[in-house]
Scaffold this motif. Structure first.
Motif, short mmCIF file in Angstrom:
data_model
loop_
_atom_site.label_atom_id
_atom_site.label_comp_id
_atom_site.label_asym_id
_atom_site.label_seq_id
_atom_site.Cartn_x
_atom_site.Cartn_y
_atom_site.Cartn_z
N GLY A 122 0.88 -1.10 -0.05
CA GLY A 122 0.10 0.05 -0.01
C GLY A 122 0.88 1.27 -0.21
N GLU A 123 2.01 1.16 0.64
CA GLU A 123 2.76 2.35 0.89
C GLU A 123 3.60 2.63 -0.70
N LYS A 124 3.87 1.43 -1.09
CA LYS A 124 4.59 1.58 -2.38
C LYS A 124 3.66 2.21 -3.59
N LEU A 125 2.35 1.84 -3.65
CA LEU A 125 1.32 2.17 -4.38
C LEU A 125 1.12 3.49 -4.25
N SER A 126 0.87 4.06 -3.04
CA SER A 126 0.66 5.45 -2.89
C SER A 126 2.00 6.36 -3.30
N ARG A 127 3.09 5.75 -2.88
CA ARG A 127 4.11 6.69 -3.41
C ARG A 127 4.37 6.70 -4.74
N LYS A 128 4.03 5.63 -5.64
CA LYS A 128 4.07 5.48 -7.03
C LYS A 128 2.93 6.60 -7.56
N ARG B 244 1.83 9.27 -6.37
CA ARG B 244 2.17 10.63 -6.26
C ARG B 244 3.50 10.93 -7.24
N GLU B 245 4.29 9.75 -7.29
CA GLU B 245 5.35 10.16 -8.32
C GLU B 245 5.08 10.12 -9.61
N SER B 246 4.28 9.28 -10.13
CA SER B 246 3.85 9.35 -11.64
C SER B 246 2.21 8.77 -11.58
N PRO B 247 1.40 9.65 -11.69
CA PRO B 247 -0.15 9.07 -11.56
C PRO B 247 -0.29 8.69 -13.10
N PHE B 248 0.09 9.02 -14.07
CA PHE B 248 -0.47 8.55 -15.27
C PHE B 248 -0.01 6.88 -15.44
N VAL B 249 1.26 6.64 -15.02
CA VAL B 249 1.62 5.26 -15.15
C VAL B 249 0.57 4.32 -14.32
N VAL B 250 -0.11 4.73 -13.35
CA VAL B 250 -0.69 3.93 -12.75
C VAL B 250 -2.34 4.00 -13.37
#
Length: 92
Positions: free
Chosen positions: A14-20, A22-28
């Motif tokens: 969950g922490e890794k997903l939230s960090r990703k 924030r860093e690159s929302p378009f990849v998610v």
């Protein structure tokens, strides 16, 4: 180098997903779109008509990859646009 302290800790999923996010929302967003295209394709598989399975799966793969690449491209353009605005000096 000896003055710097490096903290190492394990991230939960969950922490890794939230960090990703924030860093690159378009990849998610691209990955979510990819999963949605695959889910839709699996659902529509029964109603493909006379189309062969291999052709259907190739079209589904191209669609899913297109969604992902589109989101990554929009994200890169957004990032470049933001960097251009941050480095722009105000006129005097």
């Amino acid at each position: 180098m000896a003055d710097q302290k490096v903290e190492i800790y394990d991230e939960t999923a969950g922490e890794k997903l939230s960090r990703k996010m924030r860093e690159s929302p378009f990849v998610v967003a691209g990955v979510v779109g990819l999963m949605a295209a695959c889910g839709h394709g699996a659902y529509k598989y029964k109603h493909r008509g006379a189309m062969s399975t291999s052709v259907y799966l190739m079209q589904l793969r191209v669609t899913a990859q297109g969604i992902l690449i589109g989101c990554i491209t929009v994200g890169m353009a957004w990032s470049m646009f933001n960097q251009l605005l941050k480095h722009k000096k105000p006129e005097q």
